[in-house]
Scaffold this active site. Sequence first.
Site, short mmCIF file in Angstrom:
data_model
loop_
_atom_site.label_atom_id
_atom_site.label_comp_id
_atom_site.label_asym_id
_atom_site.label_seq_id
_atom_site.Cartn_x
_atom_site.Cartn_y
_atom_site.Cartn_z
N ASP A 61 -43.02 15.04 36.84
CA ASP A 61 -42.17 14.37 38.10
C ASP A 61 -40.78 14.92 38.05
OD1 ASP A 61 -44.52 13.25 38.88
OD2 ASP A 61 -43.76 11.31 38.56
N ASP A 67 -31.39 10.67 42.12
CA ASP A 67 -32.17 9.79 41.35
C ASP A 67 -31.22 9.34 40.10
OD1 ASP A 67 -34.87 9.45 42.36
OD2 ASP A 67 -35.23 11.79 41.62
N GLU A 89 -37.47 3.63 35.90
CA GLU A 89 -38.04 4.90 36.07
C GLU A 89 -37.46 6.08 35.30
OE1 GLU A 89 -41.04 7.62 39.08
OE2 GLU A 89 -39.11 6.28 39.87
N GLU A 90 -36.17 6.12 35.35
CA GLU A 90 -35.38 7.35 35.07
C GLU A 90 -34.95 7.39 33.62
OE1 GLU A 90 -35.07 9.43 37.23
OE2 GLU A 90 -35.91 8.22 38.71
N ASP A 108 -37.26 0.82 40.02
CA ASP A 108 -37.39 2.28 40.38
C ASP A 108 -36.33 2.38 41.35
OD1 ASP A 108 -37.81 4.73 41.30
OD2 ASP A 108 -39.88 4.32 42.18
N LEU A 110 -34.91 4.79 42.94
CA LEU A 110 -35.11 5.58 44.30
C LEU A 110 -36.38 5.81 44.51
CD1 LEU A 110 -33.00 6.24 46.66
CD2 LEU A 110 -32.88 8.41 45.70
N ASP A 111 -36.95 5.10 45.10
CA ASP A 111 -38.41 5.32 45.34
C ASP A 111 -38.68 6.18 46.60
OD1 ASP A 111 -41.43 4.69 45.39
OD2 ASP A 111 -41.09 4.15 47.22
N GLU A 269 -43.20 -0.58 40.09
CA GLU A 269 -43.48 -0.31 41.63
C GLU A 269 -44.83 -1.24 42.11
OE1 GLU A 269 -42.84 4.22 42.27
OE2 GLU A 269 -44.44 4.03 41.07
#
Length: 341
Positions: A61, A67, A89-90, A108, A110-111, A269
Amino acid sequence: MRRPTLSDHLARWSETNDLRCDIAASVSALAGAGIKIAELLAAGPLAGSLATVRGYHEDGDSQKELDVIADDLVREALKSAPVALLGSEEAEVAELLDPRGTLAVAVDPLDGSSNIDSNITVGTIFSILPYTGPDALLQPGSAQLAAGFLIYGPQTTLVLTVGAGTQLFVLDRASGEFVLAVERALVAPETAEYAINGSNERHWDLSIRSYVDDCRAGLEGPRAKDFNTRWVASMVADAYRILVRGGVYLYPGDGRRGYQQGRLRLVYEANPVAFLMEQAQGAATDGMSPILELEPTHLHQRVPLVFGSRAEVERIARYHNDSSAMPERSPLFGRRGLLRA
């Protein structure tokens, strides 16, 4: 009549309870970070090349410039809150923020970041859990103390649950405060809208194909009504639409390499969205179990996800569990999971 603000709501809910006060402080910190992210998004290209790819995660990804910025803003905001552990997530591993903190937060930042340069709605998703040690983020979703997401669209809205229903707060840009817009969001129990990425149809298993085919058949089909398809390619946008007007969202596992167990992340998420949906009388499943009952094995675990109007979520599960609920299928598919290829 003056509408209550987010601060009013959290103060009334927390009162003198120490743990609730810590949760309120963390939600407020996340809301503050969300305002800064919303300002950057509103500026678009005037704020710089926010959609530039900075690198790639281990799973392939991409990581965009925004992000990274959003992740930094969330981390800095939570440093002032009683948060012991932050999983993002990052970042590959969770980060210890304050050893004295009482909470663990998964986020997360920036979804939907693939939509940054398209001016399409994106968001920030978060889950708040009790801090129980280094593995605090691996508690089932049923242990969540609060969850929500900020959605950056025509309005900037905070969707929140602290376990007492699901509330919607809209950012009043004049005052810089989130103002209560919907005191108790309720997902319509039935719907005629479904959201799925139809371009992946050739990879779906028979259960998913049969469900979608029945919807497409409309009045002449087994559902005896016409359905609409809605797909934004931004989960927070689809989730918000479902909260305000009903619907069902499907992101199944499929036959593609790397997609067999779904693509969305359980901890930051699926779990928070499932908590919001359940608190709004909706439902969420991986096809075999309620999302909130699943035990995560690692921070970035993926999971198939169906959520939204309860009757429709239950019907999709029946397409797997009860062969009479769907057209006759080959024995080849008889023991396969509903959403796992």
